[in-house]
Design a protein around this motif. Structure first.
Motif, PDB file in Angstrom:
ATOM      1  N   VAL A 156      -2.332  -3.892  20.211  1.00 46.47           N
ATOM      2  CA  VAL A 156      -1.025  -3.807  20.873  1.00 46.47           C
ATOM      3  C   VAL A 156      -0.455  -5.211  21.027  1.00 46.47           C
ATOM      4  O   VAL A 156      -1.198  -6.163  21.314  1.00 46.47           O
ATOM      5  CB  VAL A 156      -1.141  -3.136  22.268  1.00 46.47           C
ATOM      6  CG1 VAL A 156       0.215  -3.098  22.971  1.00 46.47           C
ATOM      7  CG2 VAL A 156      -1.689  -1.719  22.137  1.00 46.47           C
ATOM      8  N   GLN A 157       0.858  -5.337  20.844  1.00 44.23           N
ATOM      9  CA  GLN A 157       1.547  -6.607  21.038  1.00 44.23           C
ATOM     10  C   GLN A 157       1.976  -6.769  22.494  1.00 44.23           C
ATOM     11  O   GLN A 157       2.555  -5.857  23.081  1.00 44.23           O
ATOM     12  CB  GLN A 157       2.789  -6.667  20.139  1.00 44.23           C
ATOM     13  CG  GLN A 157       2.485  -6.633  18.642  1.00 44.23           C
ATOM     14  CD  GLN A 157       1.911  -7.939  18.130  1.00 44.23           C
ATOM     15  OE1 GLN A 157       2.145  -8.996  18.704  1.00 44.23           O
ATOM     16  NE2 GLN A 157       1.173  -7.870  17.033  1.00 44.23           N
ATOM     17  N   TYR A 158       1.684  -7.944  23.076  1.00 46.84           N
ATOM     18  CA  TYR A 158       2.088  -8.275  24.436  1.00 46.84           C
ATOM     19  C   TYR A 158       2.876  -9.580  24.423  1.00 46.84           C
ATOM     20  O   TYR A 158       2.650 -10.435  23.566  1.00 46.84           O
ATOM     21  CB  TYR A 158       0.863  -8.435  25.345  1.00 46.84           C
ATOM     22  CG  TYR A 158       0.141  -7.146  25.623  1.00 46.84           C
ATOM     23  CD1 TYR A 158       0.442  -6.386  26.748  1.00 46.84           C
ATOM     24  CD2 TYR A 158      -0.841  -6.677  24.753  1.00 46.84           C
ATOM     25  CE1 TYR A 158      -0.216  -5.194  26.997  1.00 46.84           C
ATOM     26  CE2 TYR A 158      -1.496  -5.475  24.995  1.00 46.84           C
ATOM     27  CZ  TYR A 158      -1.183  -4.751  26.120  1.00 46.84           C
ATOM     28  OH  TYR A 158      -1.827  -3.570  26.358  1.00 46.84           O
ATOM     29  N   PRO A 159       3.800  -9.763  25.369  1.00 48.16           N
ATOM     30  CA  PRO A 159       4.586 -10.998  25.387  1.00 48.16           C
ATOM     31  C   PRO A 159       3.762 -12.188  25.858  1.00 48.16           C
ATOM     32  O   PRO A 159       2.962 -12.072  26.791  1.00 48.16           O
ATOM     33  CB  PRO A 159       5.713 -10.679  26.386  1.00 48.16           C
ATOM     34  CG  PRO A 159       5.106  -9.677  27.312  1.00 48.16           C
ATOM     35  CD  PRO A 159       4.179  -8.852  26.460  1.00 48.16           C
ATOM     36  N   GLY A 160       3.949 -13.329  25.210  1.00 47.89           N
ATOM     37  CA  GLY A 160       3.300 -14.574  25.607  1.00 47.89           C
ATOM     38  C   GLY A 160       4.326 -15.682  25.685  1.00 47.89           C
ATOM     39  O   GLY A 160       5.475 -15.510  25.272  1.00 47.89           O
ATOM     40  N   THR A 161       3.925 -16.842  26.203  1.00 44.87           N
ATOM     41  CA  THR A 161       4.875 -17.937  26.363  1.00 44.87           C
ATOM     42  C   THR A 161       5.388 -18.452  25.023  1.00 44.87           C
ATOM     43  O   THR A 161       6.506 -18.936  24.929  1.00 44.87           O
ATOM     44  CB  THR A 161       4.216 -19.092  27.144  1.00 44.87           C
ATOM     45  OG1 THR A 161       2.997 -19.477  26.472  1.00 44.87           O
ATOM     46  CG2 THR A 161       3.890 -18.670  28.563  1.00 44.87           C
ATOM     47  N   GLY A 162       4.595 -18.344  23.968  1.00 43.64           N
ATOM     48  CA  GLY A 162       5.015 -18.823  22.656  1.00 43.64           C
ATOM     49  C   GLY A 162       5.362 -17.698  21.699  1.00 43.64           C
ATOM     50  O   GLY A 162       5.383 -17.892  20.488  1.00 43.64           O
ATOM     51  N   GLY A 163       5.631 -16.509  22.225  1.00 44.54           N
ATOM     52  CA  GLY A 163       5.900 -15.340  21.394  1.00 44.54           C
ATOM     53  C   GLY A 163       4.895 -14.249  21.680  1.00 44.54           C
ATOM     54  O   GLY A 163       4.024 -14.380  22.546  1.00 44.54           O
ATOM     55  N   SER A 164       4.984 -13.157  20.960  1.00 49.49           N
ATOM     56  CA  SER A 164       4.098 -12.027  21.211  1.00 49.49           C
ATOM     57  C   SER A 164       2.671 -12.344  20.784  1.00 49.49           C
ATOM     58  O   SER A 164       2.427 -13.124  19.857  1.00 49.49           O
ATOM     59  CB  SER A 164       4.592 -10.781  20.481  1.00 49.49           C
ATOM     60  OG  SER A 164       4.573 -10.991  19.084  1.00 49.49           O
ATOM     61  N   VAL A 165       1.734 -11.739  21.478  1.00 50.52           N
ATOM     62  CA  VAL A 165       0.302 -11.911  21.226  1.00 50.52           C
ATOM     63  C   VAL A 165      -0.299 -10.538  20.998  1.00 50.52           C
ATOM     64  O   VAL A 165      -0.048  -9.604  21.769  1.00 50.52           O
ATOM     65  CB  VAL A 165      -0.388 -12.610  22.415  1.00 50.52           C
ATOM     66  CG1 VAL A 165      -1.892 -12.686  22.190  1.00 50.52           C
ATOM     67  CG2 VAL A 165       0.201 -13.992  22.640  1.00 50.52           C
ATOM     68  N   GLU A 166      -1.107 -10.395  19.948  1.00 53.21           N
ATOM     69  CA  GLU A 166      -1.759  -9.120  19.652  1.00 53.21           C
ATOM     70  C   GLU A 166      -3.124  -9.078  20.318  1.00 53.21           C
ATOM     71  O   GLU A 166      -3.944  -9.980  20.124  1.00 53.21           O
ATOM     72  CB  GLU A 166      -1.906  -8.931  18.144  1.00 53.21           C
ATOM     73  CG  GLU A 166      -2.478  -7.570  17.768  1.00 53.21           C
ATOM     74  CD  GLU A 166      -2.540  -7.365  16.266  1.00 53.21           C
ATOM     75  OE1 GLU A 166      -1.693  -6.629  15.726  1.00 53.21           O
ATOM     76  OE2 GLU A 166      -3.440  -7.963  15.637  1.00 53.21           O
ATOM     77  N   LEU A 167      -3.354  -8.036  21.109  1.00 56.15           N
ATOM     78  CA  LEU A 167      -4.639  -7.861  21.780  1.00 56.15           C
ATOM     79  C   LEU A 167      -5.348  -6.631  21.234  1.00 56.15           C
ATOM     80  O   LEU A 167      -4.727  -5.606  20.960  1.00 56.15           O
ATOM     81  CB  LEU A 167      -4.441  -7.707  23.290  1.00 56.15           C
ATOM     82  CG  LEU A 167      -3.817  -8.892  24.036  1.00 56.15           C
ATOM     83  CD1 LEU A 167      -3.717  -8.579  25.525  1.00 56.15           C
ATOM     84  CD2 LEU A 167      -4.619 -10.165  23.813  1.00 56.15           C
TER      85      LEU A 167
END
Length: 202
Positions: A156-167
């Motif tokens: 799943v993609q989650y929002p991060g400070t540098g863009g989305s992050v896949e977990l």
């Protein structure tokens, strides 16, 4: 719907009912934590699970959760995506919410009344996860504490400070004594499997 909340929302969409009147008798909870772990137990709900002592247990009341989570974010900005995922679970009534400050891995447990069939519950959740952006989904039958369970793995993609992050996420579904137990494990910590196998159900 926000993608970073799909895990919990997808499950809640298929776990319905008021519980079964024909419940199995409760079993005693006899949890002994392995070295380096501690037991989190709720006899009223009927579960016990071991988590690493180095992990941080967060409040499951949203107002208190926000304060603790903000402190963790300030200490490490990479904690943003996993804490966002965990907050979604807390909003939906998680009974357990823990995070590994070293790796950002998380675990949460949601318990709901249910008279749903285990296979139907997991299949319905899989459909909704795919509809809301989860990828790489696989499903397999397993057991937790000797009770039939289904494990689904997905990303799943989650929002991060540098863009989305896949977990990477694993989700276990168990139905026991008129309740659905949904254990969600996120990240790459080697302790995640040990958390799952430690789960005891009354």
């Amino acid at each position: 719907m926000r993608r970073w909340l799909v895990t919990v929302v997808a499950v809640l969409a298929v776990v319905v009912g008021c519980g079964s009147d024909d419940e199995e008798p409760a079993r005693p909870l006899d949890a002994a934590a392995p070295p380096g772990f501690t037991v989190v137990q709720d006899e009223t709900i009927g579960f016990a699970v071991s988590v690493p002592e180095s992990w941080r247990q967060l409040p499951t009341e949203i107002g208190s959760f926000d304060g603790v989570a903000e402190g963790l974010r300030r200490d490490n900005e990479r904690m943003g995506p996993p804490l966002t995922q965990l907050k979604g679970a807390v909003r939906e009534g998680a009974r357990l919410a823990v995070v590994d400050p070293a790796t950002g891995s998380t675990a949460n447990l949601i318990v709901l009344p249910s008279d749903s069939d285990l296979d139907d519950m997991a299949s319905g959740a899989a459909i909704r996860l795919r509809q809301t952006g989860a990828t790489g989904l696989t499903q397999e039958k397993t057991t937790l504490d000797g009770v039939p369970a289904i494990r689904q793995r997905f990303r799943v993609q989650y929002p991060g400070t540098g863009g989305s992050v896949e977990l990477q996420e694993s989700q276990y579904y168990v139905v026991r004594r008129g309740r659905a137990f949904i254990l969600t494990l996120v990240g790459q910590s080697p302790d995640l499997d040990r958390i799952a196998t430690s789960l005891q159900l009354a």
